[in-house]
Enzyme design. Structure first.
Site, mmCIF file in Angstrom:
data_model
loop_
_atom_site.group_PDB
_atom_site.id
_atom_site.type_symbol
_atom_site.label_atom_id
_atom_site.label_comp_id
_atom_site.label_asym_id
_atom_site.label_seq_id
_atom_site.Cartn_x
_atom_site.Cartn_y
_atom_site.Cartn_z
ATOM 1 C CB SER A 40 -15.282 2.310 10.607
ATOM 2 O OG SER A 40 -15.352 1.981 11.831
ATOM 3 C CG HIS A 72 -12.783 -2.669 11.240
ATOM 4 N ND1 HIS A 72 -13.901 -2.845 10.317
ATOM 5 C CD2 HIS A 72 -13.293 -1.704 11.817
ATOM 6 C CE1 HIS A 72 -14.732 -2.193 10.572
ATOM 7 N NE2 HIS A 72 -14.347 -1.501 11.587
ATOM 8 C CD GLU A 130 -13.868 -6.253 8.041
ATOM 9 O OE1 GLU A 130 -14.900 -6.819 7.334
ATOM 10 O OE2 GLU A 130 -13.758 -5.063 8.516
ATOM 11 C CG ASN A 149 -18.308 -0.984 7.996
ATOM 12 O OD1 ASN A 149 -19.338 -1.787 8.641
ATOM 13 N ND2 ASN A 149 -17.410 -0.686 8.823
HETATM 14 P P1 NAD Z 1 -15.666 7.092 20.635
HETATM 15 O O1 NAD Z 1 -16.082 8.263 20.417
HETATM 16 O O2 NAD Z 1 -16.699 6.076 21.588
HETATM 17 O O3 NAD Z 1 -14.194 7.177 21.690
HETATM 18 C C1 NAD Z 1 -13.184 7.701 20.885
HETATM 19 C C2 NAD Z 1 -12.165 8.340 21.935
HETATM 20 O O4 NAD Z 1 -11.121 8.961 21.411
HETATM 21 C C3 NAD Z 1 -12.838 9.052 23.073
HETATM 22 O O5 NAD Z 1 -12.724 8.778 24.285
HETATM 23 C C4 NAD Z 1 -11.776 10.416 22.803
HETATM 24 O O6 NAD Z 1 -11.829 11.092 23.970
HETATM 25 C C5 NAD Z 1 -10.635 9.831 22.226
HETATM 26 N N1 NAD Z 1 -9.860 10.594 21.631
HETATM 27 C C6 NAD Z 1 -10.063 11.802 20.802
HETATM 28 N N2 NAD Z 1 -8.914 12.326 20.501
HETATM 29 C C7 NAD Z 1 -7.884 11.721 21.225
HETATM 30 C C8 NAD Z 1 -6.376 11.666 21.038
HETATM 31 N N3 NAD Z 1 -5.847 12.741 20.194
HETATM 32 N N4 NAD Z 1 -5.573 10.895 21.529
HETATM 33 C C9 NAD Z 1 -6.189 9.959 22.254
HETATM 34 N N5 NAD Z 1 -7.433 9.771 22.538
HETATM 35 C C10 NAD Z 1 -8.434 10.579 21.724
HETATM 36 O O7 NAD Z 1 -15.260 6.178 19.322
HETATM 37 P P2 NAD Z 1 -15.518 4.669 19.102
HETATM 38 O O8 NAD Z 1 -16.877 4.351 18.356
HETATM 39 O O9 NAD Z 1 -14.680 4.078 20.156
HETATM 40 O O10 NAD Z 1 -14.780 4.614 17.688
HETATM 41 C C11 NAD Z 1 -13.105 4.761 17.909
HETATM 42 C C12 NAD Z 1 -12.698 4.128 16.485
HETATM 43 O O11 NAD Z 1 -13.382 2.866 15.940
HETATM 44 C C13 NAD Z 1 -13.277 4.992 15.162
HETATM 45 O O12 NAD Z 1 -12.257 5.143 14.226
HETATM 46 C C14 NAD Z 1 -14.367 4.333 14.573
HETATM 47 O O13 NAD Z 1 -14.664 4.407 13.196
HETATM 48 C C15 NAD Z 1 -13.890 2.781 14.992
HETATM 49 N N6 NAD Z 1 -14.982 1.719 15.011
HETATM 50 C C16 NAD Z 1 -16.334 2.212 15.500
HETATM 51 C C17 NAD Z 1 -16.965 1.048 15.647
HETATM 52 C C18 NAD Z 1 -18.467 1.268 16.153
HETATM 53 O O14 NAD Z 1 -19.245 0.587 16.230
HETATM 54 N N7 NAD Z 1 -18.330 2.256 17.133
HETATM 55 C C19 NAD Z 1 -16.812 0.115 15.002
HETATM 56 C C20 NAD Z 1 -15.593 -0.359 14.441
HETATM 57 C C21 NAD Z 1 -14.637 0.369 14.554
#
Ligand code: NAD
Length: 298
Positions: free
Chosen positions: A132, A153, A165, A203
């Site tokens: 993000s 994204h 995106e 964002n």
């Molecule tokens: P989250 O915390 O819900 O999930 C992240 C997952 O990654 C967890 O299940 C964790 O166990 C796993 N993880 C950690 N280390 C790991 C590894 N080495 N190998 C494999 N898996 C691993 O996070 P999220 O909200 O799903 O966000 C994930 C990504 O998406 C981030 O980069 C975030 O910035 C981006 N994002 C989030 C949103 C949102 O609104 N939450 C929106 C767009 C993009």
């Protein structure tokens, strides 16, 4: 929704690394669009949670579709049958045509994951991140072949939000980029193109907008509830800035803004808010903790 859309020749198998909120949503829309999905996470419990959440969400969505009960239940069965899970990232990506990284927002962790992926994947796999806030060029720093790297994204909740995106860095090849746009369309999203830049489109506008609202409140220009009401009724937004920040999580918006402020000290829009800092220090992170700008404890 009920028809598989595997028209693309070069993408059949998609590996998703990280099975949290975003990874599970991406797995769901990818599988329901006809692709084979390998969902990977280092945390086995996260994988179990993800499969449960996907099953519930697909079942819920199937009920809204037209068609007979059998068509609805076939849709759920078929979608779920296309998703496999794995808690070893190297094994998970070995057969993937497209890899979507959706692990936590930590630059060193993401770089480590991509080093591991590049060692284990096929030579022509396309690698993408769902970051993000980081620049693609920073995430891809250690990659040997950056031409097959790009950004996908997605927005939260993925099955509901229509936007994707699609980001290219200076190194992303035209072929990689065209394939990513095609993939986005195949999973039912409207794609928009953006260069590698902080926050991409949404964002980059949304985070400074929220911090400007916080500064407005800090100065005493208007109350929080009036600012929220004004943006809903005057600008047609579904949520006001404080409601939205509570929904996203105040730790997340602070993390993004702190990162940009450190990297781009000359950009005035990227300025911290003492109020946000205080709420985060107190553990008031928004809806997920029950308190943020507003209280959700009731
Ligand atoms: P989250 O915390 O819900 O999930 C992240 C997952 O990654 C967890 O299940 C964790 O166990 C796993 N993880 C950690 N280390 C790991 C590894 N080495 N190998 C494999 N898996 C691993 O996070 P999220 O909200 O799903 O966000 C994930 C990504 O998406 C981030 O980069 C975030 O910035 C981006 N994002 C989030 C949103 C949102 O609104 N939450 C929106 C767009 C993009």
């Amino acid at each position: 929704m009920f028809t598989a859309k595997c028209a693309m020749q070069n993408i059949r198998n998609v590996a998703i690394v990280g099975s949290g909120q975003m990874g599970s949503g991406i797995a769901q829309v990818t599988a329901s669009s006809g692709f084979n999905v390998m969902l990977a996470d280092v945390n086995k419990k996260a994988l179990d949670r993800a499969m449960k959440a996907i099953s519930q969400s697909v079942t819920h969505l199937s009920k809204k579709q037209k068609g007979t009960d059998k068509e609805k239940s076939d849709f759920v069965t078929l979608t779920m049958s296309r998703i496999k899970t794995c808690n070893n990232v190297s094994t998970a990506v070995a057969d993937a045509d497209l890899i979507i990284e959706a692990a936590i927002e930590n630059i060193d962790l993401k770089r480590g994951i991509f080093a591991q992926i590049e060692q284990s994947c096929k030579k022509d796999s396309i690698l993408t991140t769902n970051t993000s806030s980081f620049l693609l060029e920073d995430v891809a720093k250690g990659l040997q072949d950056k031409t097959r790297f790009g950004g996908l994204h997605f927005f939260n909740p993925v099955p509901v939000m229509k936007l994707l995106e699609v980001i290219r860095s200076d190194d992303t090849s035209d072929e990689t980029y065209a394939t990513l746009i095609k993939f986005g369309t195949a999973v039912g999203k409207t794609t928009v193109a953006c260069k590698d830049s902080p926050g991409f489109i949404v964002n980059r506008l949304l985070i400074p907008y929220f911090f400007e609202a916080a500064r407005m409140y800090e100065r005493g220009d208007a109350s929080m509830t009036d600012i929220d009401e004004a943006m809903k009724l005057g600008a047609g937004h579904p949520m006001g800035p404080f409601e939205l920040a509570d929904y996203i999580g105040l730790d997340t918006v602070k993390f993004v803004m702190d990162g940009w402020a450190a990297k781009y000290p000359e950009v005035q829009l990227f300025e911290a808010s003492p109020l946000v800092d205080k709420l985060v220090a107190e553990g008031k992170l928004g809806r997920k903790t029950g308190d943020g700008f507003y209280s959700y404890k009731k």
